[in-house]
Motif scaffolding. Sequence first.
Motif, PDB file in Angstrom:
ATOM      1  N   ARG A  39      -4.052  13.913  -3.330  1.00 48.43           N
ATOM      2  CA  ARG A  39      -4.426  13.140  -4.498  1.00 48.43           C
ATOM      3  C   ARG A  39      -3.569  13.557  -5.700  1.00 48.43           C
ATOM      4  NH1 ARG A  39     -10.184  11.351  -5.289  1.00 48.43           N
ATOM      5  NH2 ARG A  39     -10.247  12.417  -3.315  1.00 48.43           N
ATOM      6  N   GLY A  40      -3.037  12.603  -6.408  1.00 45.30           N
ATOM      7  CA  GLY A  40      -2.206  12.890  -7.565  1.00 45.30           C
ATOM      8  C   GLY A  40      -0.723  13.023  -7.249  1.00 45.30           C
ATOM      9  N   ALA A  41      -0.378  13.064  -5.973  1.00 44.99           N
ATOM     10  CA  ALA A  41       1.031  13.165  -5.579  1.00 44.99           C
ATOM     11  C   ALA A  41       1.663  11.779  -5.607  1.00 44.99           C
ATOM     12  CB  ALA A  41       1.147  13.763  -4.182  1.00 44.99           C
ATOM     13  N   VAL A  42       2.968  11.756  -5.523  1.00 50.91           N
ATOM     14  CA  VAL A  42       3.678  10.480  -5.502  1.00 50.91           C
ATOM     15  C   VAL A  42       3.313   9.732  -4.230  1.00 50.91           C
ATOM     16  CG1 VAL A  42       5.940   9.389  -5.439  1.00 50.91           C
ATOM     17  CG2 VAL A  42       5.588  11.420  -6.817  1.00 50.91           C
ATOM     18  N   GLY A  43       2.887   8.487  -4.391  1.00 53.94           N
ATOM     19  CA  GLY A  43       2.578   7.665  -3.237  1.00 53.94           C
ATOM     20  C   GLY A  43       3.810   6.888  -2.808  1.00 53.94           C
ATOM     21  N   LEU A  44       4.154   6.985  -1.544  1.00 49.39           N
ATOM     22  CA  LEU A  44       5.300   6.264  -1.010  1.00 49.39           C
ATOM     23  C   LEU A  44       4.823   5.168  -0.073  1.00 49.39           C
ATOM     24  CD1 LEU A  44       7.612   9.278  -0.104  1.00 49.39           C
ATOM     25  CD2 LEU A  44       7.639   7.920  -2.192  1.00 49.39           C
ATOM     26  N   PRO A  93       0.835  -1.207   0.000  1.00 52.88           N
ATOM     27  CA  PRO A  93       0.000   0.000   0.000  1.00 52.88           C
ATOM     28  C   PRO A  93       0.871   1.258   0.000  1.00 52.88           C
ATOM     29  CG  PRO A  93      -0.050  -1.067   2.150  1.00 52.88           C
ATOM     30  CD  PRO A  93       0.711  -1.976   1.229  1.00 52.88           C
ATOM     31  N   ARG A  94       0.396   2.268  -0.721  1.00 50.66           N
ATOM     32  CA  ARG A  94       1.128   3.526  -0.844  1.00 50.66           C
ATOM     33  C   ARG A  94       0.271   4.654  -0.281  1.00 50.66           C
ATOM     34  NH1 ARG A  94       5.590   3.539  -3.763  1.00 50.66           N
ATOM     35  NH2 ARG A  94       6.136   1.643  -4.827  1.00 50.66           N
ATOM     36  N   ALA A 118      18.349  18.099   1.099  1.00 53.89           N
ATOM     37  CA  ALA A 118      17.411  18.230  -0.015  1.00 53.89           C
ATOM     38  C   ALA A 118      17.681  17.191  -1.095  1.00 53.89           C
ATOM     39  CB  ALA A 118      17.493  19.639  -0.597  1.00 53.89           C
ATOM     40  N   VAL A 119      18.942  16.938  -1.386  1.00 55.98           N
ATOM     41  CA  VAL A 119      19.300  15.923  -2.386  1.00 55.98           C
ATOM     42  C   VAL A 119      18.854  14.542  -1.912  1.00 55.98           C
ATOM     43  CG1 VAL A 119      21.241  14.738  -3.483  1.00 55.98           C
ATOM     44  CG2 VAL A 119      21.194  17.232  -3.387  1.00 55.98           C
ATOM     45  N   ALA A 120      19.116  14.213  -0.661  1.00 53.87           N
ATOM     46  CA  ALA A 120      18.727  12.906  -0.124  1.00 53.87           C
ATOM     47  C   ALA A 120      17.202  12.737  -0.139  1.00 53.87           C
ATOM     48  CB  ALA A 120      19.268  12.734   1.290  1.00 53.87           C
ATOM     49  N   ALA A 121      16.474  13.799   0.217  1.00 50.06           N
ATOM     50  CA  ALA A 121      15.010  13.732   0.191  1.00 50.06           C
ATOM     51  C   ALA A 121      14.514  13.570  -1.244  1.00 50.06           C
ATOM     52  CB  ALA A 121      14.413  14.987   0.830  1.00 50.06           C
ATOM     53  N   GLY A 122      15.108  14.292  -2.165  1.00 53.01           N
ATOM     54  CA  GLY A 122      14.720  14.175  -3.570  1.00 53.01           C
ATOM     55  C   GLY A 122      14.969  12.781  -4.125  1.00 53.01           C
ATOM     56  N   LEU A 123      16.094  12.180  -3.746  1.00 51.18           N
ATOM     57  CA  LEU A 123      16.382  10.814  -4.189  1.00 51.18           C
ATOM     58  C   LEU A 123      15.382   9.818  -3.607  1.00 51.18           C
ATOM     59  CD1 LEU A 123      20.275  10.763  -4.009  1.00 51.18           C
ATOM     60  CD2 LEU A 123      18.861  10.576  -6.055  1.00 51.18           C
ATOM     61  N   THR A 124      15.009   9.997  -2.352  1.00 48.91           N
ATOM     62  CA  THR A 124      14.032   9.111  -1.727  1.00 48.91           C
ATOM     63  C   THR A 124      12.695   9.199  -2.453  1.00 48.91           C
ATOM     64  OG1 THR A 124      15.089   9.391   0.423  1.00 48.91           O
ATOM     65  CG2 THR A 124      12.849   8.553   0.421  1.00 48.91           C
ATOM     66  N   ILE A 125      12.257  10.415  -2.756  1.00 52.60           N
ATOM     67  CA  ILE A 125      10.991  10.601  -3.463  1.00 52.60           C
ATOM     68  C   ILE A 125      11.106  10.101  -4.897  1.00 52.60           C
ATOM     69  CG2 ILE A 125       9.385  12.341  -4.326  1.00 52.60           C
ATOM     70  CD1 ILE A 125      10.057  13.942  -1.744  1.00 52.60           C
ATOM     71  N   GLY A 126      12.251  10.336  -5.529  1.00 49.85           N
ATOM     72  CA  GLY A 126      12.456   9.863  -6.900  1.00 49.85           C
ATOM     73  C   GLY A 126      12.408   8.357  -7.001  1.00 49.85           C
ATOM     74  N   PHE A 127      13.033   7.659  -6.063  1.00 45.78           N
ATOM     75  CA  PHE A 127      12.968   6.209  -6.073  1.00 45.78           C
ATOM     76  C   PHE A 127      11.555   5.732  -5.765  1.00 45.78           C
ATOM     77  CE2 PHE A 127      17.685   6.275  -5.368  1.00 45.78           C
ATOM     78  CZ  PHE A 127      17.990   5.659  -6.566  1.00 45.78           C
ATOM     79  N   GLY A 128      10.809   6.491  -4.986  1.00 47.15           N
ATOM     80  CA  GLY A 128       9.404   6.162  -4.748  1.00 47.15           C
ATOM     81  C   GLY A 128       8.593   6.267  -6.021  1.00 47.15           C
ATOM     82  N   ARG A 129       8.863   7.282  -6.821  1.00 45.70           N
ATOM     83  CA  ARG A 129       8.170   7.455  -8.099  1.00 45.70           C
ATOM     84  C   ARG A 129       8.563   6.334  -9.058  1.00 45.70           C
ATOM     85  NH1 ARG A 129       5.821  11.956 -10.700  1.00 45.70           N
ATOM     86  NH2 ARG A 129       6.453  13.248  -8.973  1.00 45.70           N
ATOM     87  N   LEU A 130       9.859   5.972  -9.051  1.00 45.03           N
ATOM     88  CA  LEU A 130      10.353   4.923  -9.941  1.00 45.03           C
ATOM     89  C   LEU A 130       9.694   3.586  -9.613  1.00 45.03           C
ATOM     90  CD1 LEU A 130      12.431   4.121 -12.133  1.00 45.03           C
ATOM     91  CD2 LEU A 130      14.001   3.613 -10.265  1.00 45.03           C
ATOM     92  N   SER A 131       9.629   3.253  -8.332  1.00 45.65           N
ATOM     93  CA  SER A 131       9.038   1.970  -7.956  1.00 45.65           C
ATOM     94  C   SER A 131       7.527   1.981  -8.144  1.00 45.65           C
ATOM     95  CB  SER A 131       9.396   1.616  -6.515  1.00 45.65           C
ATOM     96  OG  SER A 131       8.837   2.535  -5.608  1.00 45.65           O
ATOM     97  N   GLN A 132       6.909   3.175  -8.128  1.00 48.15           N
ATOM     98  CA  GLN A 132       5.476   3.283  -8.328  1.00 48.15           C
ATOM     99  C   GLN A 132       5.120   3.019  -9.788  1.00 48.15           C
ATOM    100  OE1 GLN A 132       3.909   7.160  -7.443  1.00 48.15           O
ATOM    101  NE2 GLN A 132       1.860   6.385  -7.130  1.00 48.15           N
ATOM    102  N   SER A 133       6.000   3.403 -10.722  1.00 49.16           N
ATOM    103  CA  SER A 133       5.720   3.226 -12.136  1.00 49.16           C
ATOM    104  C   SER A 133       6.031   1.797 -12.599  1.00 49.16           C
ATOM    105  CB  SER A 133       6.525   4.236 -12.969  1.00 49.16           C
ATOM    106  OG  SER A 133       7.908   3.954 -12.854  1.00 49.16           O
ATOM    107  N   GLY A 134       6.590   0.994 -11.707  1.00 47.62           N
ATOM    108  CA  GLY A 134       6.860  -0.392 -12.042  1.00 47.62           C
ATOM    109  C   GLY A 134       8.208  -0.603 -12.696  1.00 47.62           C
ATOM    110  N   GLY A 135       9.090   0.436 -12.680  1.00 47.71           N
ATOM    111  CA  GLY A 135      10.388   0.347 -13.336  1.00 47.71           C
ATOM    112  C   GLY A 135      11.465  -0.169 -12.477  1.00 47.71           C
TER     113      GLY A 135
END
Length: 72
Positions: A11-16, A5-6, A55-72
Amino acid sequence: MEEKPRFAIRRGAVGLTRRQWVILGGVLGVGIAATIVLVVVVSLAAGGVALGATAVAAGLTIGFGRLSQSGG
């Protein structure tokens, strides 16, 4: 493989996943605390560097959340 579960802030934001939210909270907490300590003890520039790294570490955490959400 079972989908975890994410949770998103709005609504519409990246689900982590819960684990990613905990990691993000830890990164932000430690980073902001380090920034405050460095500003007080060392200098404003040192605090700025720590805040930038946070900020870089937070951005990477959110970016990997987006990546895993898209199934990549």
